[in-house]
Design a protein around this motif. Structure first.
Motif, PDB file in Angstrom:
ATOM      1  N   LYS A 174       0.843  -0.850  -0.276  1.00 36.91           N
ATOM      2  CA  LYS A 174       0.064   0.380   0.171  1.00 36.91           C
ATOM      3  C   LYS A 174       0.759   1.312  -0.190  1.00 36.91           C
ATOM      4  CE  LYS A 174      -1.268  -0.185   5.081  1.00 36.91           C
ATOM      5  NZ  LYS A 174      -0.085  -1.762   5.206  1.00 36.91           N
ATOM      6  N   GLU A 175       2.350   1.223   1.126  1.00 32.57           N
ATOM      7  CA  GLU A 175       3.387   2.253   0.534  1.00 32.57           C
ATOM      8  C   GLU A 175       3.319   2.456  -0.776  1.00 32.57           C
ATOM      9  OE1 GLU A 175       3.564   0.190   4.734  1.00 32.57           O
ATOM     10  OE2 GLU A 175       3.438  -0.491   2.311  1.00 32.57           O
ATOM     11  N   TYR A 176       3.427   1.599  -1.397  1.00 32.05           N
ATOM     12  CA  TYR A 176       4.645   1.725  -2.937  1.00 32.05           C
ATOM     13  C   TYR A 176       3.895   2.823  -4.069  1.00 32.05           C
ATOM     14  CZ  TYR A 176       5.794   0.836  -7.313  1.00 32.05           C
ATOM     15  OH  TYR A 176       6.686   0.812  -8.920  1.00 32.05           O
ATOM     16  N   GLU A 177       4.538   3.589  -3.920  1.00 34.88           N
ATOM     17  CA  GLU A 177       4.436   4.444  -5.770  1.00 34.88           C
ATOM     18  C   GLU A 177       5.009   4.466  -6.738  1.00 34.88           C
ATOM     19  OE1 GLU A 177       4.781   8.418  -3.252  1.00 34.88           O
ATOM     20  OE2 GLU A 177       3.835   7.860  -1.266  1.00 34.88           O
ATOM     21  N   GLU A 178       4.371   5.214  -7.548  1.00 38.22           N
ATOM     22  CA  GLU A 178       4.519   4.808  -8.789  1.00 38.22           C
ATOM     23  C   GLU A 178       5.552   5.958  -8.805  1.00 38.22           C
ATOM     24  OE1 GLU A 178       4.895   1.835 -11.788  1.00 38.22           O
ATOM     25  OE2 GLU A 178       3.323   1.738 -10.696  1.00 38.22           O
ATOM     26  N   PRO A 179       6.857   5.154  -9.559  1.00 38.41           N
ATOM     27  CA  PRO A 179       8.030   6.412 -10.045  1.00 38.41           C
ATOM     28  C   PRO A 179       7.725   6.991 -11.158  1.00 38.41           C
ATOM     29  CG  PRO A 179       9.094   4.110  -9.899  1.00 38.41           C
ATOM     30  CD  PRO A 179       7.689   3.875  -9.719  1.00 38.41           C
ATOM     31  N   GLU A 180       7.926   8.133 -11.554  1.00 34.95           N
ATOM     32  CA  GLU A 180       7.398   9.772 -11.925  1.00 34.95           C
ATOM     33  C   GLU A 180       7.843   9.106 -13.675  1.00 34.95           C
ATOM     34  OE1 GLU A 180       6.603  13.075 -11.277  1.00 34.95           O
ATOM     35  OE2 GLU A 180       6.025  12.672  -9.269  1.00 34.95           O
ATOM     36  N   ASP A 181       8.827   8.594 -13.621  1.00 39.61           N
ATOM     37  CA  ASP A 181       9.337   8.412 -15.219  1.00 39.61           C
ATOM     38  C   ASP A 181       8.299   7.358 -15.867  1.00 39.61           C
ATOM     39  OD1 ASP A 181      10.921   6.769 -13.814  1.00 39.61           O
ATOM     40  OD2 ASP A 181      12.398   6.329 -14.646  1.00 39.61           O
ATOM     41  N   GLU A 182       7.526   5.512 -14.477  1.00 38.93           N
ATOM     42  CA  GLU A 182       7.252   5.144 -15.518  1.00 38.93           C
ATOM     43  C   GLU A 182       5.981   5.803 -15.548  1.00 38.93           C
ATOM     44  OE1 GLU A 182       9.807   1.509 -13.406  1.00 38.93           O
ATOM     45  OE2 GLU A 182       6.984   1.648 -13.367  1.00 38.93           O
ATOM     46  N   GLU A 183       5.299   4.686 -16.718  1.00 36.93           N
ATOM     47  CA  GLU A 183       3.825   5.260 -17.460  1.00 36.93           C
ATOM     48  C   GLU A 183       2.503   3.967 -16.692  1.00 36.93           C
ATOM     49  OE1 GLU A 183       3.905   5.462 -21.486  1.00 36.93           O
ATOM     50  OE2 GLU A 183       4.620   7.452 -21.116  1.00 36.93           O
TER      51      GLU A 183
END
Length: 200
Positions: free
Chosen positions: A191-200
């Protein structure tokens, strides 16, 4: 063979069959050889037994958490009937890396013994830490276990949909590895995971 050669062979043979205190060296070597084979066979059999799905889901922490999630993925059930079991993704095939991974996995056993992840809530509380450690291991090995079944070179432009094919070829060109884009492919993301900005 000349007499000197025959004499040398006799001396060697005499050393091999000469009794030590009780047994000849040949007997000791033979017993040692057979014992080594039996030990290696038993050790290898035990190692392979720990790579089975039955072993992996033998504890409720795995069976009630990640196994349930895995059963909902394409790695468990798909149109071709090819199934990846736990060890296909989490245990290297070659012996040296396999031994290293088995030693690392002992920390997971310690987590079970001490009750660190023995409830769903505790498991979820440690999921990000466990996932991050596994993603780092996969990244460091260039997703070696993924590549046992998947490789950029084997991807067909004709058979793969256009968008995924373009992304895969761009990842190959950028030196990315499978886990860079495919976190959460077989288990829920923490639940803490955040998608990196550069990935779509």
């Amino acid at each position: 063979m000349n007499n000197e050669g025959k004499s040398g062979l006799r001396r060697c043979w005499s050393v091999l069959v000469r009794p030590s205190v009780r047994y000849s060296l040949l007997t000791l070597l033979s017993v040692g050889f057979v014992s080594g084979i039996l030990f290696w066979g038993g050790f290898n059999t035990g190692m392979e037994a720990t790579n089975t799905m039955t072993f992996c889901i033998g504890c409720h922490e795995m069976r009630d958490n990640v196994y349930k999630e895995y059963k909902e993925t394409i790695h468990y059930s798909n149109r071709t009937g090819v199934q990846a079991v736990c060890s296909d993704c989490h245990v290297p095939k070659d012996w040296s890396h396999k031994i290293i991974r088995k030693i690392q996995a002992s920390k997971e056993v310690w987590g079970k013994i001490t009750g660190v992840i023995d409830t769903r809530e505790k498991f979820e509380g440690h999921r990000m830490e466990m996932a991050t450690r596994e993603w780092a291991r996969m990244k460091a090995s260039d997703s070696r276990e993924c590549r046992n079944c998947h490789s950029f070179e084997a991807m067909s432009e004709e058979l793969q949909r256009k968008t995924p094919y373009k992304k895969h070829m761009a990842a190959k060109a950028d030196g990315k590895t499978c886990i860079d884009c495919h976190k959460g492919i077989a288990h829920q993301l923490p639940k803490e995971y955040e998608e990196p900005e550069d990935e779509e």
